[in-house]
Design a protein around this motif. Structure first.
Motif, mmCIF file in Angstrom:
data_model
loop_
_atom_site.group_PDB
_atom_site.id
_atom_site.type_symbol
_atom_site.label_atom_id
_atom_site.label_comp_id
_atom_site.label_asym_id
_atom_site.label_seq_id
_atom_site.Cartn_x
_atom_site.Cartn_y
_atom_site.Cartn_z
ATOM 1 N N THR A 18 0.805 -1.224 0.000
ATOM 2 C CA THR A 18 0.000 0.000 0.000
ATOM 3 C C THR A 18 0.835 1.270 0.000
ATOM 4 O OG1 THR A 18 -1.552 -1.267 1.358
ATOM 5 C CG2 THR A 18 -2.000 1.077 1.065
ATOM 6 N N GLY A 40 5.902 0.315 5.257
ATOM 7 C CA GLY A 40 4.743 0.215 6.126
ATOM 8 C C GLY A 40 4.185 1.564 6.551
ATOM 9 N N THR A 56 -2.778 4.246 4.223
ATOM 10 C CA THR A 56 -1.983 3.019 4.279
ATOM 11 C C THR A 56 -2.367 2.177 5.481
ATOM 12 O OG1 THR A 56 -0.114 4.071 3.153
ATOM 13 C CG2 THR A 56 0.365 2.094 4.450
ATOM 14 N N ASP A 60 -3.956 -1.508 5.082
ATOM 15 C CA ASP A 60 -3.166 -2.642 5.594
ATOM 16 C C ASP A 60 -3.923 -3.412 6.669
ATOM 17 O OD1 ASP A 60 -1.139 -2.121 3.859
ATOM 18 O OD2 ASP A 60 0.233 -1.254 5.323
ATOM 19 N N LYS A 63 -6.645 -5.494 4.846
ATOM 20 C CA LYS A 63 -6.114 -6.679 4.155
ATOM 21 C C LYS A 63 -6.220 -7.898 5.070
ATOM 22 C CE LYS A 63 -1.985 -5.148 3.178
ATOM 23 N NZ LYS A 63 -0.626 -4.959 2.612
ATOM 24 N N HIS A 92 1.945 -9.662 3.391
ATOM 25 C CA HIS A 92 2.355 -8.296 3.730
ATOM 26 C C HIS A 92 3.855 -8.228 4.000
ATOM 27 C CE1 HIS A 92 1.980 -4.243 5.424
ATOM 28 N NE2 HIS A 92 2.786 -4.658 6.386
ATOM 29 N N THR A 108 -1.373 -5.340 9.550
ATOM 30 C CA THR A 108 -2.103 -6.482 8.991
ATOM 31 C C THR A 108 -2.399 -7.520 10.068
ATOM 32 O OG1 THR A 108 -1.026 -6.090 6.853
ATOM 33 C CG2 THR A 108 -2.110 -8.204 7.145
#
Length: 212
Positions: A18, A40, A56, A60, A63, A92, A108
């Motif tokens: 992302t 990240g 982001t 994340d 996801k 990830h 994540t």
């Protein structure tokens, strides 16, 4: 075949880099070349700002949540949703879309817990938030929450607090996730020892890191 398909989907979801894609598409910045070089949430906030960092973070997290809920929505009962979510964490961390060099799996992993054990996630977020306020470091907060997660997943079921019973798969994955997050922060831990870790612009900075 359904299970294999879910595993592949979860891994591919997790593999979406992302921060890296947002940086290149909207800011013409390659996060790997700035700050910590990580793709990240934390480095995205630091380099691209609040809007990109928040986007982001949310993606994340989602996801992991989406990967965990997919088998529930599709009625697949032969495998734990937690295990499917775990493949999103692997994606990830080792994303096929970004040369297998990904983030540190904190957001994540939180997303997986949001889909599987939201109350336990709230507890760990409280630990994270308190540590962040006291020490002003996202890295240390992530490590402390991981350590607390490893300890409490072993203790809480015994005292029937938040986790009412032992689930060997949940326990195993929490321990693996926690250890992995700690390992991924090994460079941050060294910087903390050297009093040179990056700080957020609030909190007490009790460990007296040198502000940059």
């Amino acid at each position: 075949m359904k299970i294999i398909g879910l595993i592949i989907i979860a891994y591919l979801l997790g593999s979406i880099p992302t921060g890296l894609w947002i940086g290149k598409r909207f800011y013409h910045i390659n996060l790997r070349e700035h700050g910590s070089g990580n793709t990240g949430t934390t480095n995205t906030f630091r380099i691209l700002g609040v809007k990109a960092g928040t986007t982001t973070l949310v993606i994340d997290i989602l996801k992991g949540t989406l990967a965990t809920l997919l088998p529930v929505w599709l009625g697949v009962t032969e495998i734990s949703p937690l295990l499917i979510g775990f493949f999103a964490i692997l994606g990830h961390t080792f994303p096929v879309f970004a040369q297998f060099k990904g983030g540190k799996a904190v957001a994540t992993s939180a997303g997986v817990l949001l889909g599987f054990a939201p109350v336990y996630l709230l507890f760990l977020l409280l630990v994270f938030g308190i540590t962040l306020y006291l020490y002003s470091m996202i890295s240390l907060s992530s490590v402390v929450a991981s350590v607390v997660g490893i300890i409490t997943v072993l203790i809480f079921p015994a005292i029937h607090f938040i986790l009412t019973s032992y689930d060997w798969l949940f326990t195993l994955i929490i321990i693996i996730m926690g250890l992995f997050i700690i390992y991924r922060h090994k460079d941050n831990i060294q910087r903390i020892r050297n009093k040179s870790e990056n700080l957020v612009p609030f909190g007490l900075n009790l460990s007296k890191q040198i502000k940059k």
